[in-house]
Write a protein that holds these residues in place. Structure first.
Motif, mmCIF file in Angstrom:
data_model
loop_
_atom_site.group_PDB
_atom_site.id
_atom_site.type_symbol
_atom_site.label_atom_id
_atom_site.label_comp_id
_atom_site.label_asym_id
_atom_site.label_seq_id
_atom_site.Cartn_x
_atom_site.Cartn_y
_atom_site.Cartn_z
ATOM 1 N N GLU A 128 40.956 69.809 9.824
ATOM 2 C CA GLU A 128 40.991 70.109 11.254
ATOM 3 C C GLU A 128 42.347 70.645 11.677
ATOM 4 O OE1 GLU A 128 40.230 67.864 15.577
ATOM 5 O OE2 GLU A 128 39.752 66.850 13.683
ATOM 6 N N CYS B 14 44.588 72.090 9.738
ATOM 7 C CA CYS B 14 44.780 73.409 9.127
ATOM 8 C C CYS B 14 44.077 74.492 9.933
ATOM 9 C CB CYS B 14 44.248 73.408 7.699
ATOM 10 S SG CYS B 14 45.366 72.677 6.483
ATOM 11 N N ALA B 15 42.856 74.204 10.386
ATOM 12 C CA ALA B 15 42.107 75.196 11.149
ATOM 13 C C ALA B 15 42.811 75.522 12.459
ATOM 14 C CB ALA B 15 40.694 74.677 11.420
ATOM 15 N N ALA C 149 45.048 79.253 13.528
ATOM 16 C CA ALA C 149 44.650 80.058 14.691
ATOM 17 C C ALA C 149 45.773 80.220 15.706
ATOM 18 C CB ALA C 149 43.438 79.408 15.362
ATOM 19 N N THR D 179 40.096 77.845 1.756
ATOM 20 C CA THR D 179 39.271 77.855 2.970
ATOM 21 C C THR D 179 40.080 78.320 4.170
ATOM 22 O OG1 THR D 179 37.866 76.067 2.130
ATOM 23 C CG2 THR D 179 37.884 76.424 4.508
ATOM 24 N N ALA D 180 41.297 77.807 4.309
ATOM 25 C CA ALA D 180 42.142 78.192 5.440
ATOM 26 C C ALA D 180 42.458 79.678 5.409
ATOM 27 C CB ALA D 180 43.428 77.384 5.424
ATOM 28 N N ARG E 172 40.620 82.001 4.460
ATOM 29 C CA ARG E 172 39.423 82.796 4.734
ATOM 30 C C ARG E 172 38.938 82.651 6.167
ATOM 31 N NH1 ARG E 172 37.735 84.906 0.043
ATOM 32 N NH2 ARG E 172 38.595 83.935 -1.833
ATOM 33 N N ARG E 173 39.629 81.882 6.981
ATOM 34 C CA ARG E 173 39.222 81.730 8.371
ATOM 35 C C ARG E 173 39.468 83.030 9.134
ATOM 36 N NH1 ARG E 173 38.037 76.641 9.758
ATOM 37 N NH2 ARG E 173 38.076 77.251 11.943
ATOM 38 N N PRO E 174 38.690 83.267 10.201
ATOM 39 C CA PRO E 174 38.930 84.472 11.005
ATOM 40 C C PRO E 174 40.346 84.475 11.564
ATOM 41 C CG PRO E 174 36.840 83.439 11.582
ATOM 42 C CD PRO E 174 37.552 82.476 10.685
#
Length: 417
Positions: A291, A293-294, A298, A320-321, A323-325
């Motif tokens: 959470e 990291c997301a 951003a 994963t981080a 590859r986030r938008p």
């Protein structure tokens, strides 16, 4: 420490459709990698001179290697223990506590294993008040699981990550790197080393006071000239007013990004700093959990996201981080040993928005002396190892020379209360 050949029968080649009237071949059994054994090693090399940081100093190079065995296959990862000096002792205890949850578990799906372990241990970490040490331990296990999977699949980590994301095109043979750790001491020598090695950028250590920080950047510019890209890492040393002032003063020397200018658990202040100054930010090496990291990835103004696969997020969450938008590039933090560097190289090679790999300019035998892996080219890039998993070829004798503690366990009994 080196991996043996994959277990016979676990791999299968894609088949062709059966002819009409012939029996269909049974589907191959899914790959499983039950963890039979865990080996933990503490490696250490005392430093002749302390390496100053804005918050402390480094007195030795240390790391914890975590090796998982499944059958006759081995995978090795790294758990970061640079700070504090006694961190390696805590890591041994934490890994011993996690051990019963790992032995017997299936390492064939590292992200699933990481998610399961994090869910099981989240409450313990919360009550303990130590999410950092837990994530640092889990990162070593996760990295080892990916290395183990690579041995079984006979594929490099970058290929596994790209395939998992649905990308099957060619991956780069090398990724760009920059030299880090310049200042507040040895500024000229380290800058010259970066230039001699062909590195296309350097990162300076700041957060030591206005006079020292300005002296560092002036010395770098005197050696390298006005065009070399320079980054600045404050290691969370400033408050918001100080950061705003120092970004202005140092920015006059062409700093391209400011790394960790503020505490990383204050994302609102980081966003405010970006709004006030317009500077490009970098960070993420001290952000723990999916959470967090997301949210951090951003942040407005974040140009480079820097999870540490040996410390904060393992390989799974780092990938994963990345590859986030968003627009931030994946530039993993690396101030550790050979597995951490190899993981960073493989992650950047597979990233949809690849950034830069950090290469510490100060001597580190735990990075250069225990294994053959990524190679620095004359063009300032690091080659992506083509071998399975992390692609490291360990020197067992060197590993033994630097090992100060080792334990191997196949037992699943928990620690006594």
């Amino acid at each position: 420490m080196t991996a043996s050949s994959p277990v016979s029968g676990l791999l299968s080649s894609p088949g062709t459709a059966p002819s009409p009237g012939t029996a269909r071949e049974p589907s191959p059994a899914p790959l499983t990698l039950p963890v039979d054994e865990i080996t933990v090693r503490v490696l250490a090399v005392p430093l002749r001179e302390r390496v100053p940081m804005s918050f402390s100093s480094l007195t030795a190079r240390r790391t914890v290697l975590v090796t998982l065995r499944s059958g006759d296959l081995y995978g090795t990862g790294e758990s970061w223990v640079n700070h504090p000096d006694w961190g390696w002792r805590e890591r041994l205890a934490t890994l011993d506590g996690i051990r019963p949850h790992v032995l017997g578990a299936d390492a064939a799906d590292p992200p699933a294993l990481m998610t399961d372990l994090a869910a099981r241990l989240h409450g313990v970490a919360r009550q303990w008040g130590a999410p950092g040490p837990l994530w640092q331990a889990l990162s070593g296990i996760d990295m080892a699981a990916w290395d183990l999977l690579g041995q079984a699949r006979r594929a490099p980590l970058a290929t596994l990550l790209a395939e998992r994301a649905g990308h099957r095109g060619p991956l780069p043979a090398a990724v760009p790197a920059y030299g880090s750790g310049v200042g507040p001491t040895d500024v000229t020598r380290l800058t010259e080393r970066a230039l001699e090695q062909g590195l296309g950028a350097v990162k300076i250590k700041v957060g030591f006071g206005e006079e020292t920080d300005l002296a560092t950047v002036r010395e770098v510019r005197a050696v390298a000239g006005p065009d070399l890209p320079v980054f600045a890492d404050a290691n969370q040393a400033w408050d918001l007013p100080t950061a705003e002032r120092m970004c202005g003063l140092l920015g006059a020397f062409g700093i391209e990004w400011f790394e960790e200018p503020l505490a990383e658990d204050r994302p609102a202040e980081l966003a405010e700093l970006a709004r006030r100054t317009g500077v490009r930010l970098a960070g993420g090496e001290n952000v723990y959990g999916a959470e967090a990291c997301a949210g951090y990835a951003a942040l407005p103004g974040l140009a480079h996201f820097q999870p540490d696969p040996a410390k904060t997020a393992g390989v799974s969450m780092s990938d994963t981080a990345g590859r986030r938008p968003g627009t931030a590039r994946l530039s993993p933090h690396c101030y550790s040993a050979a597995p951490g560097l190899a993981s960073g190289v493989q992650l950047v090679a597979a990233a949809p928005r690849p950034g830069l790999v950090e290469l510490d300019l100060r001597p580190n035998p735990l990075r250069t002396g225990i294994a053959t892996g990524p190679r620095l080219t004359s063009g300032g890039t690091l080659t992506v190892p083509a071998g399975p998993g992390l692609g490291l070829d360990y020197d067992p004798g060197a590993v033994d020379r630097f090992t100060t503690y080792r334990t191997t366990s196949t037992e699943t009994e928990p620690l006594p209360c």
